[in-house]
Motif scaffolding. Structure first.
Motif, PDB file in Angstrom:
ATOM      1  N   ARG A 143     -10.260  -1.673  22.300  1.00 28.98           N
ATOM      2  CA  ARG A 143     -10.965  -0.890  21.279  1.00 28.98           C
ATOM      3  C   ARG A 143     -11.281   0.511  21.772  1.00 28.98           C
ATOM      4  N   PHE A 144     -10.958   0.796  23.048  1.00 29.75           N
ATOM      5  CA  PHE A 144     -11.357   2.063  23.669  1.00 29.75           C
ATOM      6  C   PHE A 144     -10.208   3.042  23.870  1.00 29.75           C
ATOM      7  N   VAL A 145      -8.993   2.687  23.473  1.00 30.65           N
ATOM      8  CA  VAL A 145      -7.878   3.631  23.548  1.00 30.65           C
ATOM      9  C   VAL A 145      -7.749   4.319  22.191  1.00 30.65           C
ATOM     10  N   PRO A 146      -7.040   5.458  22.132  1.00 32.96           N
ATOM     11  CA  PRO A 146      -6.877   6.152  20.850  1.00 32.96           C
ATOM     12  C   PRO A 146      -6.336   5.219  19.773  1.00 32.96           C
ATOM     13  N   GLY A 147      -7.000   5.212  18.637  1.00 30.89           N
ATOM     14  CA  GLY A 147      -6.643   4.327  17.550  1.00 30.89           C
ATOM     15  C   GLY A 147      -7.459   3.057  17.504  1.00 30.89           C
ATOM     16  N   GLY A 148      -8.135   2.712  18.613  1.00 30.18           N
ATOM     17  CA  GLY A 148      -8.977   1.530  18.649  1.00 30.18           C
ATOM     18  C   GLY A 148     -10.336   1.809  18.028  1.00 30.18           C
ATOM     19  N   ILE A 149     -10.993   0.751  17.573  1.00 22.86           N
ATOM     20  CA  ILE A 149     -12.302   0.884  16.929  1.00 22.86           C
ATOM     21  C   ILE A 149     -13.260  -0.124  17.544  1.00 22.86           C
ATOM     22  N   ALA A 150     -14.401   0.372  18.026  1.00 23.11           N
ATOM     23  CA  ALA A 150     -15.479  -0.471  18.535  1.00 23.11           C
ATOM     24  C   ALA A 150     -16.684  -0.270  17.626  1.00 23.11           C
ATOM     25  N   GLU A 151     -17.041  -1.324  16.884  1.00 21.66           N
ATOM     26  CA  GLU A 151     -18.113  -1.202  15.903  1.00 21.66           C
ATOM     27  C   GLU A 151     -19.258  -2.151  16.251  1.00 21.66           C
ATOM     28  N   ASN A 152     -20.449  -1.596  16.367  1.00 19.03           N
ATOM     29  CA  ASN A 152     -21.666  -2.364  16.644  1.00 19.03           C
ATOM     30  C   ASN A 152     -21.608  -3.100  17.982  1.00 19.03           C
ATOM     31  N   THR A 153     -20.840  -2.566  18.934  1.00 14.19           N
ATOM     32  CA  THR A 153     -20.786  -3.193  20.254  1.00 14.19           C
ATOM     33  C   THR A 153     -22.161  -3.125  20.906  1.00 14.19           C
ATOM     34  N   PRO A 154     -22.727  -4.251  21.354  1.00 12.74           N
ATOM     35  CA  PRO A 154     -24.030  -4.209  22.026  1.00 12.74           C
ATOM     36  C   PRO A 154     -23.999  -3.270  23.224  1.00 12.74           C
ATOM     37  N   ALA A 155     -25.065  -2.505  23.402  1.00  9.49           N
ATOM     38  CA  ALA A 155     -25.091  -1.487  24.454  1.00  9.49           C
ATOM     39  C   ALA A 155     -24.836  -2.084  25.828  1.00  9.49           C
ATOM     40  N   ALA A 156     -25.456  -3.223  26.123  1.00  8.41           N
ATOM     41  CA  ALA A 156     -25.273  -3.833  27.436  1.00  8.41           C
ATOM     42  C   ALA A 156     -23.822  -4.244  27.644  1.00  8.41           C
ATOM     43  N   ARG A 157     -23.197  -4.751  26.583  1.00  8.55           N
ATOM     44  CA  ARG A 157     -21.786  -5.147  26.681  1.00  8.55           C
ATOM     45  C   ARG A 157     -20.914  -3.915  26.906  1.00  8.55           C
ATOM     46  N   TRP A 158     -21.166  -2.844  26.167  1.00  9.72           N
ATOM     47  CA  TRP A 158     -20.377  -1.612  26.307  1.00  9.72           C
ATOM     48  C   TRP A 158     -20.472  -1.073  27.729  1.00  9.72           C
ATOM     49  N   LEU A 159     -21.679  -1.006  28.252  1.00  6.01           N
ATOM     50  CA  LEU A 159     -21.878  -0.473  29.603  1.00  6.01           C
ATOM     51  C   LEU A 159     -21.214  -1.363  30.648  1.00  6.01           C
TER      52      LEU A 159
END
Length: 282
Positions: A143-159
């Motif tokens: 979800r983090f490369v161009p064209g990917g979508i990360a929606e409502n990812t929990p902050a702790a998970r993202w970090l």
């Protein structure tokens, strides 16, 4: 379709499981969905996947659901080809071994994997199939490369993914990955059957196999790439995850470190890639 010879499955360690075939094999690849008590989420996901039924066979690898969400008549209506029900010990990696063994024995040329909690947009599945057709061996959805979508990812998970998990897997693999906890992936037949990989071992019980395969593919020189995907978490309510609490997160970290230190590598792996063991279905 090409004929296929018998697989050499000697030494494969698989969990006890039941196989319920609800349809016939139709396609070159299959998509394996991993579930346990997903309720309405797996029903919604299968509805979204119905338009893909002509492109890829659907295999459900159930960890032992008790919520009645996987009734055979419903699965047939959704175009599911096979339901595998794990009866032995283990969690996600045990389900993966069960599903991969079935797919390889059936002659599929590759496997797409996706979680069954309806967080991932299955419309990306044809992109994974095209990547396998192009010769890719390990395809990581991100979800983090161009064209990917990360929606409502929990902050702790993202970090945790961006600052710890992905950097450590990338360092160990020798290639850059950006979304290493994402189970939306694809694997080629030749990679899973290579005797330097050996995924059918009981040491793979929980989350080990996800991490190990990403590292092993790159280290052995297989063709790897990332593809953009969409992963949406719900706006409210509990986060759909099987990893909970301090104990669960510490277990994940311990597994991550062991994978990055090559703890799961085969003890005596051959140094040269073998010739193909058999012809896949064409």
């Amino acid at each position: 379709m090409t004929s296929r010879t018998e697989l050499n499955t000697q030494g494969w360690e698989l969990p006890a499981h039941a196989t319920h075939e609800l349809g016939t094999e139709r396609t070159r690849y299959c998509v394996c969905i991993f579930v346990i008590n997903e309720g309405k989420k797996i029903a919604a996901q299968l509805e979204r996947m119905k338009p893909l039924a002509s492109q890829v066979d659907i295999i459900i690898a159930d960890g032992g659901s008790t919520d009645g969400s996987l009734e055979p008549d419903f699965l047939r209506r959704m175009g599911v080809r096979t339901l595998l029900v794990k009866q032995g010990p283990g969690k996600l990696s045990a389900q993966m071994r069960m599903a991969f063994a079935y797919a390889l024995r059936q002659g599929y040329a590759g496997v797409v994997t996706i979680d069954g909690n309806n967080k991932d947009d299955p419309s990306a599945i044809p992109d994974f199939l095209r990547a396998l057709d192009a010769g890719m061996d390990h395809v990581q959805g991100s979800r983090f490369v161009p064209g990917g979508i990360a929606e409502n990812t929990p902050a702790a998970r993202w970090l945790g993914i961006r600052l710890l998990h992905a950097p450590l897997i990338s360092l160990s693999a020798g290639v850059r990955y950006t979304d290493t906890t994402n189970g939306f992936r694809a694997y080629s037949r030749r990679f899973l059957l290579d005797p330097r990989v050996l995924p059918f071992r009981d040491v793979f019980s929980a989350y080990e196999l996800h991490y190990y395969l990403a590292i092993r593919a790159a280290r052995l020189g297989f063709q790897v790439k990332e593809l953009p995907v969409t992963r949406r978490y719900p706006n409210h309510g509990p986060v759909p995850t099987k990893i909970n609490g301090m104990r669960g997160n510490l277990f994940v970290l311990r597994t991550l470190f062991k994978a990055c230190l090559h703890h799961y590598d085969p003890p005596a792996a051959p140094t040269a890639s073998p010739s193909p063991m058999e012809a896949p279905r064409g």
